[in-house]
Design an enzyme around this catalytic site. Structure first.
Site, PDB file in Angstrom:
ATOM      1  CB  CYS A   1      -0.941  -0.058   1.203  1.00 21.24           C
ATOM      2  SG  CYS A   1      -2.349   1.069   1.154  1.00 21.24           S
ATOM      3  CB  THR A   2       0.459   4.578   1.576  1.00 20.76           C
ATOM      4  OG1 THR A   2      -0.008   4.098   2.844  1.00 20.76           O
ATOM      5  CG2 THR A   2      -0.729   4.949   0.694  1.00 20.76           C
TER       6      THR A   2
END
Length: 325
Positions: free
Chosen positions: A103-104
């Site tokens: 993800c981030t």
């Protein structure tokens, strides 16, 4: 083979627990000698964005240089984590055999200079921002995970499980990865080239009614003549005006939109396993198996046969297994 998973305050819980379960299950089933470690910048417990706490096994400084595989989670707390010079410094100095983000978490690796010149991905909602902040990297918003040399990045949340399964496959083989997927009761192990969204969900509906009607008609007629000229006739527009209007309202050319729909349908048919590759090529509008094969190689980096072998649902387990509890 030490797997060091990096967490921080307000981390996305599944970014941590998903990969952890994949690697630890592979170890419990005897497929690879993994040792999974959870590290935070100061070695203290962190609160997840879900509200519960994760208790780390180590501080990042203590284990970052012992990592065979370094996995950096993402989540709502990434912006504050980017201000943690101790965390970014440790990621910059680490020299694992391979590095991954979920993800981030890609923002943290990018800030540490670990993604320079690489092709990467992240959560669909953060792709534009990652590209804007780091023009030195190439952000691909479509795949659920991307492997570029010794660095792997995944899309949001559950995509970290798919990436972890791919790393298990790299270490222990395809049978081991499928075994872990079955043990975790995953429907199928998705390939890295699979899109984060379906072709239709990933594109907006056109504003003009004839174009919207065409979008609704296309999925059921993929074996028809879908050239720009034929589609323009159906929309009662000239080819030039149609191509310009379609791209302006949908965001891609008509040819790319049709190609995405055909590839997605072919993937679904291969996963279900009922039709031959020849029948799939014909029904999805590829015409020949060779055209289908070239499309799969170009977009997913596997052949249709390899895709079917790897991602088709399989039943049954080996004779002896440990309790999942």
């Amino acid at each position: 083979m030490r797997i060091v998973i990096v967490a921080f305050e307000d981390v996305q819980a599944l970014d941590v627990t998903g990969p952890s379960e994949v690697f630890s299950t592979a170890q419990r089933l005897g497929h690879a000698p993994y040792e999974v470690m959870l590290a935070t910048p100061n070695g203290r417990a962190v609160r997840t964005s879900s509200g519960f706490q994760l208790l780390p096994t180590h501080s990042l400084d203590a284990v970052v240089h012992q990592a065979d595989t370094l996995v950096v989670a993402g989540g709502a707390g990434v912006e504050n984590a980017l201000k943690d010079t101790r965390l970014i410094g440790a990621l910059r100095e680490a020299r694992p055999r391979r590095t991954a983000s979920v993800c981030t978490g890609a923002f943290l690796l990018a800030a540490a200079g670990r993604l320079d010149g690489r092709r990467v991905t992240t959560h669909w909602a953060a792709c534009d921002e990652l590209q804007k902040r780091h023009p030195e990297i190439q952000v691909d918003p479509e795949p659920i995970f991307v492997r570029d040399g010794d660095v792997a990045t995944s899309a949001g949340v559950t995509a970290g499980i798919d990436l972890s399964l791919a790393l298990v496959q790299e270490d222990a083989g395809a049978d081991a990865a499928r075994d872990v997927a079955r043990w975790l009761v995953l429907f199928l192990q998705r390939p890295g080239g699979q899109a984060q969204f379906s072709a239709q969900l990933n594109r907006p509906p056109a504003e003009r009614e004839p174009l919207r009607e065409l979008q609704a008609w296309l999925p059921a007629h993929l074996d028809a003549d879908l050239s720009v000229e034929a589609l323009a006739r159906r929309a009662f527009m000239s080819p030039r005006n149609f191509a310009r209007a379609f791209r302006g309202e949908v965001g891609v050319t008509p040819a790319r939109y049709v190609a995405d729909l055909r590839l997605e349908r072919a993937r679904q048919e291969l996963e279900q396993g009922a039709l031959t590759v020849e029948e799939i090529a014909r029904r999805c509008g590829f015409g020949t198996v060779e055209t289908l094969r070239r499309s799969f190689r170009r977009r997913l980096a596997v052949s249709p046969g390899e895709y079917r072998q790897r991602f088709r649902t399989r039943g049954g387990t080996d004779g002896h297994r440990h309790s999942p509890v």
